[in-house]
Design an enzyme around this catalytic site. Structure first.
Site, mmCIF file in Angstrom:
data_model
loop_
_atom_site.group_PDB
_atom_site.id
_atom_site.type_symbol
_atom_site.label_atom_id
_atom_site.label_comp_id
_atom_site.label_asym_id
_atom_site.label_seq_id
_atom_site.Cartn_x
_atom_site.Cartn_y
_atom_site.Cartn_z
ATOM 1 N N CYS A 104 73.487 58.631 6.940
ATOM 2 C CA CYS A 104 71.754 59.562 7.620
ATOM 3 C C CYS A 104 70.762 58.615 6.725
ATOM 4 O O CYS A 104 70.556 59.243 6.063
ATOM 5 C CB CYS A 104 71.911 60.514 7.773
ATOM 6 N N CYS A 134 68.026 60.929 6.233
ATOM 7 C CA CYS A 134 67.607 61.837 5.181
ATOM 8 C C CYS A 134 67.808 61.174 3.956
ATOM 9 O O CYS A 134 67.225 62.334 2.741
ATOM 10 C CB CYS A 134 69.283 62.974 5.777
ATOM 11 N N ASP A 135 68.580 60.058 3.492
ATOM 12 C CA ASP A 135 68.973 59.957 2.299
ATOM 13 C C ASP A 135 67.793 58.735 1.960
ATOM 14 O O ASP A 135 67.702 58.226 0.154
ATOM 15 C CB ASP A 135 70.417 59.422 1.856
#
Ligand code: NDP
Length: 315
Positions: free
Chosen positions: A136, A139-140
């Site tokens: 993701c 997300c990261d």
């Protein structure tokens, strides 16, 4: 002894919670099991900007807390736990086992178990998960600002992740296994027009390098057999998703990729009293808003099914 519930909802993404809101408001007292990842895939995303009703955007986890609170407000019984097996009986009483011990009996089941990211299957992928390996970018990606990263995949997800990361990172290596991408033309063009994305065509990931954190990726060109180690700090896997439908195999009709087949224009499955919503049955749209829409449909389908059953019994 088995616990009897009127409607069992399996899964807690936008589909499950939307089904719960509608079923609870219809007085069906739904019981919802949250599954392994309470809140579903959206809890791993950052800003959601395309869900109507949030003009300023909202984070995925916050949005799912709102969904949950709304489902609870109307009396949904929300529980931790995984449904580990089911016995579905068309038109009759369905059984579900929670965490391999607690038995539930219900006349209506709404399946909203979602989908999970697919992995390449390399040993290093799991070992370095969270230490440079991710599925993701949203997300990261933040952790790799100004650094070099790699993305593997060639669909819309990979294209989207690569262009997203290109805004944050110094360089993005996109590893594509064929000589063309599957992504929509507009996304492909966007990738090709981004100067800090380098596409490695006909290339497969041999290994992810690094002992305790990602230090690089070993890429093999399948035409020349040439092997090339590229230094990267982040490795993003974007090769599609797998629906979480294993426990329904051999009972429900699934398509070749494992998605639950529903009747056109409804959420009805091949088993009467079992309805499917969200990514577990949708390989095409896979959006929070479409999942929520099918969750609503599933609750209405279940409500009508139960009402018809009741009037049949009364006759
Ligand atoms: P897809 O199934 O469309 O694409 C998966 C990609 O990963 C393919 O290019 C495939 O290669 C590649 N791949 C699969 N396995 C491997 C492997 N072991 N090694 C290397 N590469 C591999 O999945 P997506 O998640 O990209 O998209 C799913 C759906 O969601 C699509 O319908 C897509 O259009 C949609 N979507 C739409 C978005 C948007 O409109 N903004 C954003 C994201 C997704 P190959 O092509 O060779 O098979």
């Amino acid at each position: 002894m088995a616990e009897k519930v009127s409607v069992l909802i399996i899964g807690s993404g936008p589909a499950g919670y939307s089904a719960a809101i509608y079923a609870a408001r219809a007085g069906l007292k739904p019981v919802l099991y949250q599954g392994m990842q309470p809140g579903g895939q959206l809890t791993t995303t950052n800003d959601v900007e395309n869900y109507p009703g949030y003009p300023k955007g909202i984070t995925g986890p916050e949005m799912m807390e709102d969904f949950k609170a709304q489902a609870e407000r109307f009396g949904t019984d929300i529980r931790y736990g995984m449904i580990t097996s089911v016995e579905l009986n068309s038109g009759g009483v369905h059984k579900a086992i929670v965490d391999e011990e607690h038995e539930i009996e219900t006349e209506a089941v709404i399946i909203s178990t979602g989908a999970s990211a697919k992995w390449l299957g390399l040993e290093a992928e799991q070992r370095l998960n969270g230490s440079g390996v991710s599925a993701c970018a949203v997300c990261d990606g933040f952790f790799y600002r100004g650094l070099d990263v790699a993305v593997v995949g060639a669909g819309d997800t990979a294209a989207e992740e690569a262009t997203y990361l290109a805004k944050l990172c110094k360089k993005v290596h996109l590893i594509v296994r064929r000589d063309e991408m599957r992504a929509s033309l507009i996304m492909q063009n966007r990738v090709k027009a981004t100067p800090n994305i380098e596409i490695h065509w006909n290339s497969v990931t041999e290994d992810i390098l690094g002992k305790t954190e990602v230090e690089g990726v070993r890429i093999k060109n399948t035409i020349t057999n040439e092997i090339n180690d590229v230094a990267v700090k982040g490795f993003f896997v974007a090769i599609g998703h797998k629906p979480n439908t294993d426990i329904f195999k051999n009972q429900l009709i699934l398509d070749n990729a494992g998605y639950i087949v529903t009747e056109k224009g409804s959420t009805r499955t091949n088993i009467e009293g079992v309805f499917a919503a969200g990514d577990a049955q949708d390989n095409i749209y896979r959006q929070a808003v479409t999942s929520a829409g099918t969750g609503c449909m599933a609750a209405l389908d279940a409500e009508r099914y139960l009402a018809a059953k009741e009037s049949h019994v009364m006759v």
